[in-house]
Design a protein around this motif. Structure first.
Motif, PDB file in Angstrom:
ATOM      1  N   VAL A   1       0.827  -1.202   0.000  1.00  7.81           N
ATOM      2  CA  VAL A   1       0.000   0.000   0.000  1.00  7.81           C
ATOM      3  C   VAL A   1       0.865   1.257   0.000  1.00  7.81           C
ATOM      4  O   VAL A   1       0.574   2.234  -0.713  1.00  7.81           O
ATOM      5  CB  VAL A   1      -1.019  -0.006   1.163  1.00  7.81           C
ATOM      6  N   TYR A   2       1.999   1.253   0.720  1.00 11.54           N
ATOM      7  CA  TYR A   2       2.894   2.412   0.665  1.00 11.54           C
ATOM      8  C   TYR A   2       3.425   2.597  -0.751  1.00 11.54           C
ATOM      9  O   TYR A   2       3.592   3.710  -1.238  1.00 11.54           O
ATOM     10  CB  TYR A   2       4.071   2.247   1.640  1.00 11.54           C
TER      11      TYR A   2
ATOM     12  N   VAL B   1      -6.973  -1.483   5.548  1.00 13.38           N
ATOM     13  CA  VAL B   1      -8.055  -0.743   6.178  1.00 13.38           C
ATOM     14  C   VAL B   1      -7.590   0.669   6.518  1.00 13.38           C
ATOM     15  O   VAL B   1      -6.590   0.832   7.216  1.00 13.38           O
ATOM     16  CB  VAL B   1      -8.487  -1.460   7.472  1.00 13.38           C
ATOM     17  N   PRO B   2      -8.310   1.688   6.005  1.00 14.88           N
ATOM     18  CA  PRO B   2      -7.942   3.067   6.338  1.00 14.88           C
ATOM     19  C   PRO B   2      -8.212   3.348   7.818  1.00 14.88           C
ATOM     20  O   PRO B   2      -9.058   2.708   8.441  1.00 14.88           O
ATOM     21  CB  PRO B   2      -8.865   3.914   5.459  1.00 14.88           C
ATOM     22  N   LEU B   3      -7.514   4.343   8.380  1.00 14.25           N
ATOM     23  CA  LEU B   3      -7.721   4.691   9.778  1.00 14.25           C
ATOM     24  C   LEU B   3      -9.043   5.422   9.943  1.00 14.25           C
ATOM     25  O   LEU B   3      -9.470   6.148   9.045  1.00 14.25           O
ATOM     26  CB  LEU B   3      -6.581   5.604  10.255  1.00 14.25           C
ATOM     27  N   PRO B   4      -9.681   5.278  11.113  1.00 10.42           N
ATOM     28  CA  PRO B   4     -10.890   6.073  11.375  1.00 10.42           C
ATOM     29  C   PRO B   4     -10.550   7.559  11.439  1.00 10.42           C
ATOM     30  O   PRO B   4      -9.450   7.930  11.863  1.00 10.42           O
ATOM     31  CB  PRO B   4     -11.364   5.556  12.741  1.00 10.42           C
TER      32      PRO B   4
ATOM     33  N   ASP C   1      -7.631   6.311   0.843  1.00 10.95           N
ATOM     34  CA  ASP C   1      -8.545   5.279   1.340  1.00 10.95           C
ATOM     35  C   ASP C   1      -8.904   4.224   0.304  1.00 10.95           C
ATOM     36  O   ASP C   1      -8.840   3.033   0.564  1.00 10.95           O
ATOM     37  CB  ASP C   1      -9.830   5.924   1.873  1.00 10.95           C
ATOM     38  N   GLU C   2      -9.301   4.713  -0.871  1.00  7.05           N
ATOM     39  CA  GLU C   2      -9.741   3.772  -1.907  1.00  7.05           C
ATOM     40  C   GLU C   2      -8.618   2.849  -2.340  1.00  7.05           C
ATOM     41  O   GLU C   2      -8.800   1.646  -2.532  1.00  7.05           O
ATOM     42  CB  GLU C   2     -10.320   4.525  -3.113  1.00  7.05           C
ATOM     43  N   MET C   3      -7.438   3.461  -2.506  1.00  3.84           N
ATOM     44  CA  MET C   3      -6.280   2.659  -2.918  1.00  3.84           C
ATOM     45  C   MET C   3      -5.997   1.580  -1.880  1.00  3.84           C
ATOM     46  O   MET C   3      -5.688   0.433  -2.219  1.00  3.84           O
ATOM     47  CB  MET C   3      -5.056   3.556  -3.072  1.00  3.84           C
ATOM     48  N   ALA C   4      -6.094   1.953  -0.595  1.00  3.14           N
ATOM     49  CA  ALA C   4      -5.829   0.986   0.469  1.00  3.14           C
ATOM     50  C   ALA C   4      -6.846  -0.144   0.432  1.00  3.14           C
ATOM     51  O   ALA C   4      -6.484  -1.321   0.469  1.00  3.14           O
ATOM     52  CB  ALA C   4      -5.854   1.686   1.831  1.00  3.14           C
ATOM     53  N   LYS C   5      -8.108   0.216   0.323  1.00  2.25           N
ATOM     54  CA  LYS C   5      -9.150  -0.811   0.322  1.00  2.25           C
ATOM     55  C   LYS C   5      -8.992  -1.753  -0.866  1.00  2.25           C
ATOM     56  O   LYS C   5      -9.204  -2.954  -0.759  1.00  2.25           O
ATOM     57  CB  LYS C   5     -10.528  -0.151   0.269  1.00  2.25           C
TER      58      LYS C   5
ATOM     59  N   SER D   1      -2.051  10.831   2.141  1.00  2.00           N
ATOM     60  CA  SER D   1      -2.590   9.471   2.030  1.00  2.00           C
ATOM     61  C   SER D   1      -3.813   9.288   2.933  1.00  2.00           C
ATOM     62  O   SER D   1      -4.710   8.524   2.604  1.00  2.00           O
ATOM     63  CB  SER D   1      -1.512   8.437   2.347  1.00  2.00           C
ATOM     64  N   TYR D   2      -3.863  10.015   4.081  1.00  3.71           N
ATOM     65  CA  TYR D   2      -5.060   9.954   4.917  1.00  3.71           C
ATOM     66  C   TYR D   2      -6.258  10.512   4.157  1.00  3.71           C
ATOM     67  O   TYR D   2      -7.383  10.053   4.303  1.00  3.71           O
ATOM     68  CB  TYR D   2      -4.873  10.768   6.209  1.00  3.71           C
TER      69      TYR D   2
END
Lengths: 326, 354, 280
Positions: free
Chosen positions: B43-44, B324-327, B315-319, B310-311
């Protein structure tokens, strides 16, 4: 002969074109000497950095480090026995397979193969040594291990499983990953080293000796057994030692297929560990002084083992050479 | 992605090479180096590509392992370190470091047992720990059968597969086992690498995945992405609240939402065995480590800008890669920490950028 | 009862058959390995492999940065290691010869040749990376140089010793100073052999992974900077082979295919050079 070069006097001022000065020669002599000494400095540097790095672990565990089979990063309790054992066993398997095969290869190339085939075959065998070890590792994990698991290990089990002693060796889950597979990969990797040294030495046997043996009606095998082998003992031993040195220190290929388990089993199909594989697996992840230091101590031991093999090879060669009386 | 990018980049880079030492200290930071945990590497890497395309700043992240990340940031050979195992507040202070979570994921038990399909098998923590302790040796052992009355379990030996290398995944996994089993806690314990009582070791997640795929009757643990990408038969877990959950982004997020981040000094938070009926019990956050005092605030700012971006955008890229994106509440706290904890040598704060 | 002659003949057939089988056994592995690499590598070979840098997972890309990085690091390792190896080999063949120092250097050169490459990487990490404060292509080059030195040293010495002393004496008799004898006559006579040593050194390091793990590290992007981490094929293969994404796995096989055939090609080329020089 060798003395001749030593005795060449630098004759000053007589060369055509440029003036010859002792300065140029002193400079070049010095330069080459510095390069030669640099080799010693590198070795010293490696040794010093390993010794300094492993000092904390060796101080903590003492000589017991060598014989302790504990490897517990949680309690910071480490011993080298499992890794040393795995290193030696995988290398031993490699030698058991590689030495006879290499001997056969060398024999085939030097005595049997028609002239036009000699070169292609010896080049092809040597290419085995050129393949990078990471490729062996990748291939071993993805291609060889499944074959080992599905075919070779079950087959070996049915053949040897009921024979005392040998039966113990083929114990273990047939998963294709373990000490045995690591040994096989190492064997493939060292065959070219041993074979090419053997071949080179076989080829220096004077034709006269062989021809006269053939003339008395000896078969090819008898010539090899009674003329070539006695004549080339040093080279053969040298080649084996070279291969052994390679096998002991091999990292990437072994890491992929040895199974990386800090346990000792009599069965060769069980996963095990070697010094180099432990270093590759754990060094970047090791935190804490003692853990890192224990790993460096393993590095030092490996360095020591390779040194011992080299010295043993040297001594053996010296004795054999003296015995040969030439 | 954009083939035409290569040439201008090449020319620019060669120009930069020719210019050599002419680059001054004030020049805009256009490359950042980070190293550490293998778990967030994909993801990074994805974020870095998108960030470079958008902002032109290259973030070079190298997966050398969590322990390596900690070691390298302490040695200051990288601009930031990354670790799946957070450092305790004491350790952070001793090394002059601060840490913050960047992304989350989960560890998933996977099995290869004849007749057991994906998500079929249910395990609870105690049983799971017993399998890894080597105490439960067969698939049809009563303890497993009791949890799975409807599954036809084979009469086959269990082969335990674990990681051979030290790893953050193992740290998370053994954290869970230590929380649910005293025998595990007082036995192998909780670390990046432990003395495994049973089984075989695979190198990296892929090593474990391929062993499990290959060995009939095996069980292993891998990161979620590996279980999905390799199409493996995962296990559903009985969690602390007694609920039975499947591993997915919702159950990971549920675990994260039950965590009390506010009262976690230095964001030290282990998301295993969290409360909540919907929570996946082996969830984890991956952390970034930086020095509190920055010799070159420009570089630190570039790192923070990247994670801030990235925050917001990642999100979409991570999912898409099964992370899982951070809350969002947590992200606000993280920004506040950046402001209060990161300083240049002259005491000026690094964040927010002026 | 079998007579002696038959028995001897059969022993001979058996042993010679075994030798032929052993050779087939050796060749079989090479064939299998190369076959696997071709099957998994060629299919995914395309122009983008050479023109684009590494992709993000599920993205599209190639190995451009890794290929460039490998060339840089290997070139650097050779540029640093080969001259040292050649000069040290020269010392052993010319000035040192039977001296005690030469014997010691020769022995420890063998030690260096046998030293596990991962240990060399650890050493350079301490010596260079920690000192300059970051991972760098330069450090990778130095680590690889430590592998090139013993290979070139050994071949240089062997090849220079093959040059007959008569040639040196003849030159010396004309009043040519020693260093000129070496650089103008001995080097010229042994140049093919020395080149072989250097090329074998290049072939050795081109696929090395372990020493780069803690030195050159890797780079997601294309870099030409010697003082930054740099991408390289072996580590890229290592990372991508063990990743969960199919695209990355395929690139790992393509990389494995490229690097193996490049190294094998270099080896074959080197052997042609060597044969050429031998027939001269």
């Amino acid at each position: 002969m060798n003395q001749a070069a030593e005795s060449i006097p630098p004759v000053p001022g007589r060369s055509a074109g440029s003036r010859a000065t002792p300065v140029g020669d002193t400079f070049f002599h010095g330069l080459t000497a510095v390069a030669a000494v640099l080799v010693l400095a590198i070795i010293a540097g490696i040794a010093v950095s390993l010794i300094l790095g492993s000092a904390p672990a060796l101080a903590e565990f003492g000589p017991g480090f060598l014989v302790s089979d504990v490897w517990n990063p949680v309690t910071n309790n480490f011993g080298a026995y499992v890794a040393i054992f795995g290193t030696l066993v995988t290398s031993a398997i490699a030698m058991v397979i590689a030495v006879p095969v290499s001997f056969g290869v060398a024999l085939f190339i030097s005595e049997l193969a028609p002239a036009w085939l000699k070169r292609p075959i010896s080049v092809a065998i040597e290419l085995l040594a050129a393949v990078p070890s990471i490729i062996y590792g990748m291939w071993g994990l993805f291609v060889l291990a499944p074959v080992m698991a599905d075919t070779i290990q079950p087959w070996l089990k049915t053949i040897f499983g009921d024979i005392p002693l040998l039966g113990v060796l083929v114990q273990g889950p047939p998963i294709g990953i373990g000490v045995f597979t690591a040994g096989v990969i190492l064997a493939i990797m060292v065959i070219p080293f041993i074979a090419s040294v053997m071949r080179d030495t076989f080829e220096v046997v004077p034709k006269v000796l062989k021809e006269s043996a053939y003339a008395t009606g000896a078969t090819t095998w008898e010539v090899v057994r009674h003329i070539v082998l006695p004549y080339t003992r040093t080279g053969v031993v040298g080649g084996i030692m070279l291969g052994l040195g390679r096998a002991l220190g091999e990292t990437m290929a072994v890491t992929f297929v040895i199974g990386n388990s800090h346990n000792i089993h009599a069965g060769l199909f069980h996963p095990g560990n070697s010094i180099a594989a432990t270093l590759a697996n754990e060094f970047t992840e090791a935190t804490g002084e003692i853990y890192t230091s224990a790993l460096l101590a393993l590095g030092l031991i490996l360095f020591g083992i390779t040194l011992i093999v080299l010295i043993a090879a040297r001594l053996l060669l010296m004795r054999l050479q003296a015995g040969e009386g030439r | 992605m954009k083939p035409r990018l290569t040439n201008p980049t090449l020319i620019a880079a060669s120009a930069a090479l020719l210019a050599g030492g002419a680059v001054t200290a004030n020049a805009k930071v256009d490359a950042i180096d980070g190293a550490g945990a293998t778990f967030p590497y994909p993801v990074y890497s994805k974020w870095a590509q998108a960030y470079k395309d958008e902002k032109g700043v290259k973030l070079n992240y190298q997966a050398i392992g969590s322990g390596g990340g900690i070691k390298q940031i302490k040695a200051k050979t990288v601009d930031f370190g990354a670790s799946d195992a957070p450092l305790k507040q004491k350790e952070l202070e001793k090394a002059g470091l601060m840490q913050f979570p960047a992304v989350m994921g989960g560890v998933v038990p996977v099995v290869n047992a004849p007749g057991v399909a994906k998500g079929d098998l249910t395990l609870d923590g105690k049983t799971f720990a017993k399998i890894y302790l080597g105490k439960i040796k067969k698939w049809n052992a009563p303890a497993i059968q009791k949890l799975n009355p409807d599954v036809d379990l084979p009469d086959k030996k269990i082969t335990v597969v674990h990681r051979s290398d030290g790893s953050g995944t193992t740290w998370i996994f053994t954290s869970y086992l230590s929380k649910v089993s005293d025998a595990w806690k007082n036995g192998p314990g909780h670390a990046k690498s432990v003395a495994w009582p049973a089984g075989v070791g695979g190198k990296g997640n892929q090593g474990v995945a391929s062993y499990v795929n290959r060995i009939k009757g095996s069980i292993g643990y891998v990161e979620y992405a590996y279980a999905l990408q390799n199409d493996m038969a995962w296990v559903q877990m009985k969690n602390k609240a007694g609920g039975t959950v499947q591993p997915n982004i919702e159950s990971f997020q549920s675990a994260a939402s039950h965590a009390d981040w506010k009262n976690a000094p230095g964001f030290y938070m282990v998301l295993t065995n969290e409360p909540g009926k919907e929570s996946w019990p082996i969830t984890a956050a991956s952390y970034i480590l930086m020095h509190k005092e920055q010799a070159d605030p420009q570089v630190a700012q570039a790192v923070l800008k990247f994670y801030n971006w990235s925050y917001k955008q990642g999100d979409e890229m991570a999912k898409n890669l099964d992370y899982v994106p951070l809350p969002s509440g947590l992200i606000k706290q993280i920004r506040a920490k950046w402001e209060s904890q990161l300083q240049g040598e002259d005491g000026s704060s690094v964040w927010p950028p002026k | 009862m079998i007579d002696l002659y038959t028995r001897r003949r059969w022993t001979n057939r058996l042993t010679m058959g075994a030798a032929a089988l052993a050779t087939l056994f050796g060749l079989f592995w090479l064939a299998w390995l190369l076959f696997t690499l071709c099957v998994n590598g060629i299919g995914h070979l395309s122009w983008s492999v050479f023109s684009q840098p590494t992709p993000s997972p599920k993205g599209e890309g190639g190995l451009y940065n890794a290929i460039i990085g490998s060339l840089i690091v290997t070139g650097l390792g050779t540029a640093i290691g080969a001259p040292i190896g050649i000069l040290a080999g020269t010392y052993l063949a010319e000035y040192g010869r039977d001296s005690r120092l030469a014997a010691v250097v020769r022995f420890f050169n063998d030690v260096l040749l046998a030293a596990p490459s991962i240990v060399l990487g650890l050493f350079i990490y301490q010596l260079v990376v920690v000192q300059i404060g970051h991972f760098a292509a330069f450090a990778g080059g130095v680590a690889l140089a430590l592998i090139v030195i013993p290979v070139t040293l050994r071949l240089t010495e062997n090849m220079m010793r093959l040059v007959p002393d008569r040639m040196r004496e003849a030159a010396a008799a004309l009043g040519v100073p020693r260093w000129k004898v070496i650089t103008h006559i001995v080097y010229r006579a042994a140049k093919a052999g020395i080149a072989t040593g250097v090329l074998l050194g290049v072939a050795r390091i081109a696929g090395e992974t372990a020493p780069l793990l803690f030195t050159a590290l890797n780079n997601r992007f294309t870099s030409y900077d010697l003082w930054s981490p740099i991408a390289n094929l072996p580590i890229m293969i290592f990372r991508f082979a063990l990743s969960p994404y199919e695209g990355w796995n395929q690139l790992a096989w393509v990389g494995a295919f490229l690097i193996t055939f490049a190294i094998l090609g270099l080896n074959i080329f080197t052997r042609v050079v060597l044969r050429h020089s031998a027939s001269e």
